[in-house]
Write a protein that holds these residues in place. Sequence first.
Motif, short mmCIF file in Angstrom:
data_model
loop_
_atom_site.label_atom_id
_atom_site.label_comp_id
_atom_site.label_asym_id
_atom_site.label_seq_id
_atom_site.Cartn_x
_atom_site.Cartn_y
_atom_site.Cartn_z
N LYS A 1 -45.74 -8.81 14.76
CA LYS A 1 -45.98 -8.76 13.32
C LYS A 1 -44.90 -7.98 12.58
O LYS A 1 -44.61 -8.24 11.45
N ARG A 2 -44.29 -6.99 13.26
CA ARG A 2 -43.29 -6.15 12.59
C ARG A 2 -41.89 -6.75 12.63
O ARG A 2 -41.00 -6.29 11.96
N LYS B 1 -41.04 -2.95 3.04
CA LYS B 1 -42.36 -2.91 3.67
C LYS B 1 -42.32 -3.34 5.15
O LYS B 1 -42.98 -2.74 5.99
N PHE B 2 -41.54 -4.39 5.45
CA PHE B 2 -41.62 -5.00 6.78
C PHE B 2 -40.46 -4.68 7.72
O PHE B 2 -40.48 -5.07 8.87
N THR C 1 -47.29 -12.28 1.18
CA THR C 1 -47.80 -11.41 2.27
C THR C 1 -48.39 -12.27 3.37
O THR C 1 -48.19 -12.01 4.58
N SER D 1 -47.33 -12.47 7.41
CA SER D 1 -48.25 -12.00 8.47
C SER D 1 -48.75 -13.18 9.28
O SER D 1 -49.44 -13.01 10.24
#
Length: 474
Positions: free
Chosen positions: A379-380, A424-425, A470, A474
């Motif tokens: 996910k990251r 954020k990511f 988003t 994800s």
Amino acid sequence: MSVTANSVWKNCLVFIKDNIQPQAFKTWFEPIKPVKLSENALSIQVPSKFFYEWLEEHYVKLLKVALTKELGETAKLVYIIRMENTYGNKEPFTEKIPSSNRGAMAAQEMDVPIKSKNPELRNPFVIPGIRNIKIESQLNPNYNFDNFLEGDSNRLARSAGMAVANKPGGTSFNPLLVFGGVGLGKTHLAHAIGVEIKDKYPERTVLYISAEKFTQQYIESVKKNTRNDFIHFYQLIDVLIIDDVQFLSGKSGTQDVFFHIFNHLHQNGKQVILTSDKAPVDMQDIEQRLLSRFKWGLSAELQSPDYETRISILKNKLYRDGVEIPEDIIEYVAKHIKSNIRELEGAIISLIAQSTLNKREVTIELAQQVVEKFVKNTKREVSIDYIQKVVSDYFEMDVATLQSKTRKRHIVQARQLAMFFAKKFTKASLASIGSQIGKRDHATVLHACKTVDNLAETDKQFRKYIDDLTKKFS
């Protein structure tokens, strides 16, 4: 007379006996028992894993010739390894492994024209001072077309690869550039093309090299004042495969030397195969003259495999490793790991290891534990390039527009969202995010993140943009 496993193996042994030493025959072939013959696949029983590995390494070509004489071109060989009393069970433990039918890649001879006073052409793969015109192809024979399964996600790239392998340098796919995300099979396909060419045209010189190693060799040649020898060496290759060509970004000296090598090979009907993690249009800091040459042939994208292809990949992996797993567990892994093939295979290897080392049965619960670790870790893993592409696609513009200096409101908002999601990511610094998204400074990125936070509170439509994007990440 009907053909049976015994009769086929008996005839194979007659042929094998005539072609090897009596002692080797006694040691390695007499203990083998034929077990069954089905759909042109002969299963033979061997006493240990070491025995199977020795046969594959030293006698696979002999076995292949013997079997082909008996069963034709489509003949297959499967080893059944029977090991007594593992884990204290009364039943012997058996494992079925198909033959790879491949030995190691042989070194290639090369005719070196003597043009300079020094008759020795330096091979950048060899320690200086040692004359050697044998070139290792650097190919991995385990990466071949047999285990590169076709699906909707890779059909174009695979078909183009096959066409190139059948007629290297003789198709319009020159260069062939294969691009796609991490773990989708770019390196596998590049090796598979090389391996297939060596099978079909043993006299052609094939060389696989990563762009990183190519760069290191070039730097070394400049230090030692052998730049011309370096260029000359690469101009003699028939099929040059360069992996991760995006690594040349910003390295103007290496790009310059590659430009000359590429031109020479192309003009002389030699084949060039390149892989990259991005399409030519998205490559940054690569000279325009090189980019235009990358676009001469075919750029084929490898995408994430669909569900059916993921199932096929897992089944093929298990078959080649001689392991059987219930269908529902295979389906569970395929359903939950969608990002790339490397993680898919990693999950199944992890599952087998957990089961074997901890002596646990392969259950859905165990599969859930293994899959959870893989999914959490992935996910990251989102790059700034990927974020820019997703945001650009969402707002129906190209990446260049997103990065441009324009102050049009919808483009500014898209750019600010890309910066917001990059912060954020990814673990990149504000300065790094700014330089990659239109060469801005860190203060611009900080301002963008604050603006996105404020608009999310006050603008309903903008809030929808954030939610939609988003979900995509994800």
